[in-house]
Design an enzyme around this catalytic site. Structure first.
Site, PDB file in Angstrom:
ATOM      1  N   ASP A 171     -17.550 -85.433 -45.193  1.00 15.86           N
ATOM      2  CA  ASP A 171     -16.822 -86.440 -44.405  1.00 15.86           C
ATOM      3  C   ASP A 171     -17.054 -87.870 -44.885  1.00 15.86           C
ATOM      4  O   ASP A 171     -16.541 -88.809 -44.308  1.00 15.86           O
ATOM      5  CB  ASP A 171     -17.220 -86.324 -42.929  1.00 15.86           C
ATOM      6  CG  ASP A 171     -18.702 -86.633 -42.709  1.00 15.86           C
ATOM      7  OD1 ASP A 171     -19.363 -87.153 -43.618  1.00 15.86           O
ATOM      8  OD2 ASP A 171     -19.196 -86.341 -41.608  1.00 15.86           O
ATOM      9  N   TYR A 263     -23.735 -93.652 -50.992  1.00 13.12           N
ATOM     10  CA  TYR A 263     -24.937 -92.894 -51.366  1.00 13.12           C
ATOM     11  C   TYR A 263     -25.444 -93.251 -52.772  1.00 13.12           C
ATOM     12  O   TYR A 263     -26.575 -92.897 -53.124  1.00 13.12           O
ATOM     13  CB  TYR A 263     -24.684 -91.390 -51.279  1.00 13.12           C
ATOM     14  CG  TYR A 263     -24.795 -90.820 -49.872  1.00 13.12           C
ATOM     15  CD1 TYR A 263     -26.030 -90.432 -49.357  1.00 13.12           C
ATOM     16  CD2 TYR A 263     -23.678 -90.666 -49.063  1.00 13.12           C
ATOM     17  CE1 TYR A 263     -26.140 -89.906 -48.082  1.00 13.12           C
ATOM     18  CE2 TYR A 263     -23.774 -90.136 -47.783  1.00 13.12           C
ATOM     19  CZ  TYR A 263     -25.014 -89.755 -47.298  1.00 13.12           C
ATOM     20  OH  TYR A 263     -25.125 -89.237 -46.038  1.00 13.12           O
TER      21      TYR A 263
HETATM   22  P1  NAD Z   1     -28.742 -79.036 -36.876  1.00 14.45           P
HETATM   23  O1  NAD Z   1     -30.104 -78.634 -37.306  1.00 14.45           O
HETATM   24  O2  NAD Z   1     -28.574 -79.759 -35.593  1.00 14.45           O
HETATM   25  O3  NAD Z   1     -27.813 -77.734 -36.787  1.00 14.45           O
HETATM   26  C1  NAD Z   1     -27.818 -76.715 -37.708  1.00 14.45           C
HETATM   27  C2  NAD Z   1     -27.867 -75.357 -37.010  1.00 14.45           C
HETATM   28  O4  NAD Z   1     -27.904 -74.345 -38.024  1.00 14.45           O
HETATM   29  C3  NAD Z   1     -29.096 -75.140 -36.141  1.00 14.45           C
HETATM   30  O5  NAD Z   1     -28.716 -74.798 -34.824  1.00 14.45           O
HETATM   31  C4  NAD Z   1     -29.849 -74.004 -36.821  1.00 14.45           C
HETATM   32  O6  NAD Z   1     -30.512 -73.126 -35.930  1.00 14.45           O
HETATM   33  C5  NAD Z   1     -28.735 -73.299 -37.572  1.00 14.45           C
HETATM   34  N1  NAD Z   1     -29.180 -72.504 -38.722  1.00 14.45           N
HETATM   35  C6  NAD Z   1     -30.109 -72.820 -39.641  1.00 14.45           C
HETATM   36  N2  NAD Z   1     -30.201 -71.851 -40.562  1.00 14.45           N
HETATM   37  C7  NAD Z   1     -29.309 -70.890 -40.217  1.00 14.45           C
HETATM   38  C8  NAD Z   1     -28.949 -69.638 -40.778  1.00 14.45           C
HETATM   39  N3  NAD Z   1     -29.530 -69.201 -41.900  1.00 14.45           N
HETATM   40  N4  NAD Z   1     -28.016 -68.904 -40.162  1.00 14.45           N
HETATM   41  C9  NAD Z   1     -27.432 -69.353 -39.025  1.00 14.45           C
HETATM   42  N5  NAD Z   1     -27.717 -70.535 -38.461  1.00 14.45           N
HETATM   43  C10 NAD Z   1     -28.661 -71.296 -39.042  1.00 14.45           C
HETATM   44  O7  NAD Z   1     -28.139 -79.890 -38.077  1.00 14.45           O
HETATM   45  P2  NAD Z   1     -26.932 -80.946 -38.070  1.00 14.45           P
HETATM   46  O8  NAD Z   1     -27.503 -82.302 -38.189  1.00 14.45           O
HETATM   47  O9  NAD Z   1     -26.021 -80.658 -36.976  1.00 14.45           O
HETATM   48  O10 NAD Z   1     -26.234 -80.614 -39.459  1.00 14.45           O
HETATM   49  C11 NAD Z   1     -25.685 -79.354 -39.748  1.00 14.45           C
HETATM   50  C12 NAD Z   1     -25.278 -79.246 -41.196  1.00 14.45           C
HETATM   51  O11 NAD Z   1     -24.120 -80.026 -41.454  1.00 14.45           O
HETATM   52  C13 NAD Z   1     -26.320 -79.756 -42.192  1.00 14.45           C
HETATM   53  O12 NAD Z   1     -26.268 -78.956 -43.358  1.00 14.45           O
HETATM   54  C14 NAD Z   1     -25.853 -81.147 -42.514  1.00 14.45           C
HETATM   55  O13 NAD Z   1     -26.367 -81.594 -43.725  1.00 14.45           O
HETATM   56  C15 NAD Z   1     -24.373 -80.869 -42.570  1.00 14.45           C
HETATM   57  N6  NAD Z   1     -23.480 -82.025 -42.478  1.00 14.45           N
HETATM   58  C16 NAD Z   1     -22.643 -82.198 -43.511  1.00 14.45           C
HETATM   59  C17 NAD Z   1     -21.735 -83.219 -43.507  1.00 14.45           C
HETATM   60  C18 NAD Z   1     -20.874 -83.399 -44.700  1.00 14.45           C
HETATM   61  O14 NAD Z   1     -20.214 -84.386 -44.835  1.00 14.45           O
HETATM   62  N7  NAD Z   1     -20.855 -82.457 -45.621  1.00 14.45           N
HETATM   63  C19 NAD Z   1     -21.667 -84.084 -42.423  1.00 14.45           C
HETATM   64  C20 NAD Z   1     -22.546 -83.893 -41.370  1.00 14.45           C
HETATM   65  C21 NAD Z   1     -23.441 -82.837 -41.393  1.00 14.45           C
HETATM   66  C1  G6P Z   2     -22.652 -88.241 -43.653  1.00  5.88           C
HETATM   67  C2  G6P Z   2     -22.676 -87.375 -44.875  1.00  5.88           C
HETATM   68  C3  G6P Z   2     -23.289 -86.049 -44.544  1.00  5.88           C
HETATM   69  C4  G6P Z   2     -24.669 -86.246 -43.965  1.00  5.88           C
HETATM   70  C5  G6P Z   2     -24.605 -87.140 -42.754  1.00  5.88           C
HETATM   71  C6  G6P Z   2     -25.977 -87.493 -42.287  1.00  5.88           C
HETATM   72  O1  G6P Z   2     -21.789 -87.728 -42.707  1.00  5.88           O
HETATM   73  O2  G6P Z   2     -21.415 -87.175 -45.426  1.00  5.88           O
HETATM   74  O3  G6P Z   2     -23.311 -85.257 -45.681  1.00  5.88           O
HETATM   75  O4  G6P Z   2     -25.233 -85.009 -43.605  1.00  5.88           O
HETATM   76  O5  G6P Z   2     -23.943 -88.332 -43.081  1.00  5.88           O
HETATM   77  O6  G6P Z   2     -25.920 -88.085 -41.045  1.00  5.88           O
HETATM   78  P1  G6P Z   2     -27.219 -88.154 -40.149  1.00  5.88           P
HETATM   79  O7  G6P Z   2     -26.754 -88.865 -38.927  1.00  5.88           O
HETATM   80  O8  G6P Z   2     -27.633 -86.727 -39.889  1.00  5.88           O
HETATM   81  O9  G6P Z   2     -28.229 -88.911 -40.925  1.00  5.88           O
HETATM   82 MN    MN Z   3     -21.546 -85.509 -46.948  1.00  8.78          MN
END
Ligand code: NAD
Ligand code: G6P
Ligand code: MN
Length: 440
Positions: A171, A263
């Site tokens: 995102d 980043y």
């Molecule tokens: P979070 O820890 O709050 O939530 C992640 C959930 O995944 C937890 O409830 C955990 O129990 C579960 N989990 C962990 N391992 C698992 C497995 N093997 N099988 C099933 N469930 C499992 O984390 P968050 O801050 O909500 O972030 C979630 C993910 O989204 C992270 O990987 C974060 O980096 C990613 N993220 C990516 C973007 C992006 O732009 N690509 C943006 C925001 C968040």
């Molecule tokens: C952005 C990035 C994600 C990252 C997040 C972290 O959305 O694109 O890849 O996981 O920021 O945000 P946080 O609030 O968890 O630091």
């Molecule tokens: Mn990202």
């Protein structure tokens, strides 16, 4: 239109309400009959079930069935779309990823530098497991993935499941665009941005504005140099993001040709970043005391019967972005998004098997990345070194190779010493025992 069964893998994620809200607001283009929350932590998943139940009630969707499942078969069987957002090791391990490198004077960050590499070695196993369930129980489903670190996840998937129906997205580009548009008063809806790079490691080369009929990137760069950006509404009050967007002005001051992904500060100015980072209280601590606590609190209130005005979240474009991609796919809309995908010539002078982030059109058959121009030596050099480091890390995962991991850590573009890289690696091995493959 067929009503869909969707799964949120990592159902307990703090981002789940944002994705479900976005799905509900696009229900005409993305009809659903069932939402399944899949998580290997049943407590988190049950909390989220309460929150989503409340959301469905408030938005008047009694027709949508909601379940929370720890059992992969029950969660995935017959599913049409999987939204994946797991965090293997949780925020506790994110804290380690951030704090260990900082102890040695290196960048300590969730997805960048050695913290990102440590996270990668945990994530690959988790995501491969999710994909294997989908292959077994819902082989026709599409997987839309947000799970980080995206380039490493993309590289591992590319090797094990070439041709799989999976789209990796981030995102950040949409957040950057939204922030720029709000700061300098543009309407982002008119933009056709061109961008190249690796995930969290890329540059805009053009932002064509359809209503103004010109590339507005040069004037935006001038504006960034004159006045730093504040956060957009969805990041209101968030000091980390305020500093990150401010830093973009420093980057364009040094390199005024393109608009960078924020980043890049971790690779171009690691020393400045480390200097201003609190080594005892990092972003993981802020997220635990912010977003995570807020989620637990919402669930606690609902459980206690306090359901009046209990839901509060603001995720900006995060949910909308992945849901727009899902609708473009489902309805063959051929809209344009940034995706993380094997290069295959999109950046002509970069190796074909690099996992890059580039614009692509998305329709019924998946992603169609666009052909970009060749990139110049500065960006190419930075990217090639980082791609090699990432490939070595994924080699280390599959070959269980300590030597490859050490090479990867040393080559990471936020590191300039094998001596330090080795110390961080050795400490990371200790704390990640439960999650990493054994490195020999
Ligand atoms: P979070 O820890 O709050 O939530 C992640 C959930 O995944 C937890 O409830 C955990 O129990 C579960 N989990 C962990 N391992 C698992 C497995 N093997 N099988 C099933 N469930 C499992 O984390 P968050 O801050 O909500 O972030 C979630 C993910 O989204 C992270 O990987 C974060 O980096 C990613 N993220 C990516 C973007 C992006 O732009 N690509 C943006 C925001 C968040
Ligand atoms: C952005 C990035 C994600 C990252 C997040 C972290 O959305 O694109 O890849 O996981 O920021 O945000 P946080 O609030 O968890 O630091
Ligand atoms: Mn990202």
């Amino acid at each position: 239109m067929k009503k869909l069964k969707i799964v949120i893998a990592g159902g307990g994620s703090t981002y789940t309400p944002g994705i479900i809200s976005a799905l509900l607001s696009h229900i005409d283009r993305f009809p659903m009959e069932e939402i399944r929350l899949y998580d290997n932590d049943s407590k988190r998943n049950e909390d989220m079930q309460l929150i989503i139940e409340q959301l469905l009630k408030e938005q008047n969707h009694p027709e949508i069935k909601l379940i929370a499942e720890e059992n992969p078969k029950a969660a995935f069987v017959g599913a049409d779309f999987i939204f994946s957002q797991i965090r293997v090791g949780g925020l506790e391990m994110r804290e380690q990823d951030e704090k260990i490198p900082l102890k040695y004077g290196l960048v300590g960050q969730e997805t960048c530098g050695l913290g990102g590499f440590a996270y990668g070695l945990r994530s690959i196993k988790g995501i491969l497991e999710i994909v294997s369930y989908v292959q077994e129980y819902a082989p026709n489903a599409w997987i839309l993935n947000y799970t980080n670190p995206e380039t490493l996840v993309g590289e591992a998937i590319r090797r094990v499941y070439p041709g799989i129906k999976m789209i990796n997205v981030c995102d950040m580009t949409i957040s950057i665009e939204e922030t720029i548009a709000e700061n300098y008063h543009y309407d982002r809806k008119n933009w056709v941005p061109t961008y190249f790079g690796l995930n969290h490691y890329g540059w805009y080369t053009e932002i064509y504005d359809k209503s103004l009929q010109r590339d507005v990137m040069p004037e935006i760069i001038n504006k960034m140099r004159e006045k730093t950006m504040g956060v957009a509404e969805f990041n209101e009050g968030d000091q980390t993001w305020a500093e990150a967007f401010k830093m973009m002005s420093t980057i364009v001051e040094y390199f005024p040709d393109y608009i960078p992904n924020n980043y890049l500060e971790y690779y171009l100015f690691p020393d400045l970043v480390v200097e201003k980072t609190n080594k005892d209280y990092t972003r993981a601590n802020m997220v635990m005391e912010g977003r995570e606590k807020n989620t637990k609190e919402m669930a606690r209130k609902i459980r206690a019967g306090e359901t009046e005005n209990v839901l509060n979240f603001n995720f900006g474009e995060h949910g909308n972005y992945i849901v727009d991609i899902a609708t473009s796919l489902l309805n063959d809309e051929h809209r344009r998004f940034m995706v993380i995908t094997p290069n295959r010539g999109s950046i002509p002078n970069l190796r074909e098997d690099a996992v890059v982030e580039v614009p692509a059109y998305i329709g019924a058959t998946g992603v169609e990345p666009i052909a970009l121009d060749s990139i110049n030596d500065f960006h190419k050099g930075l990217m090639e070194a980082q791609v090699a480091a990432e490939k070595l890390l994924v080699d280390a995962y599959f070959e269980q190779s300590y030597q490859k991991a050490l090479q990867a850590f040393t080559l990471n573009q936020s590191v300039n010493s094998a001596y330090v890289a080795k110390q961080v690696l050795d400490e990371m091995i200790e704390v990640n025992k439960e999650y990493w493959p054994q490195l020999n």
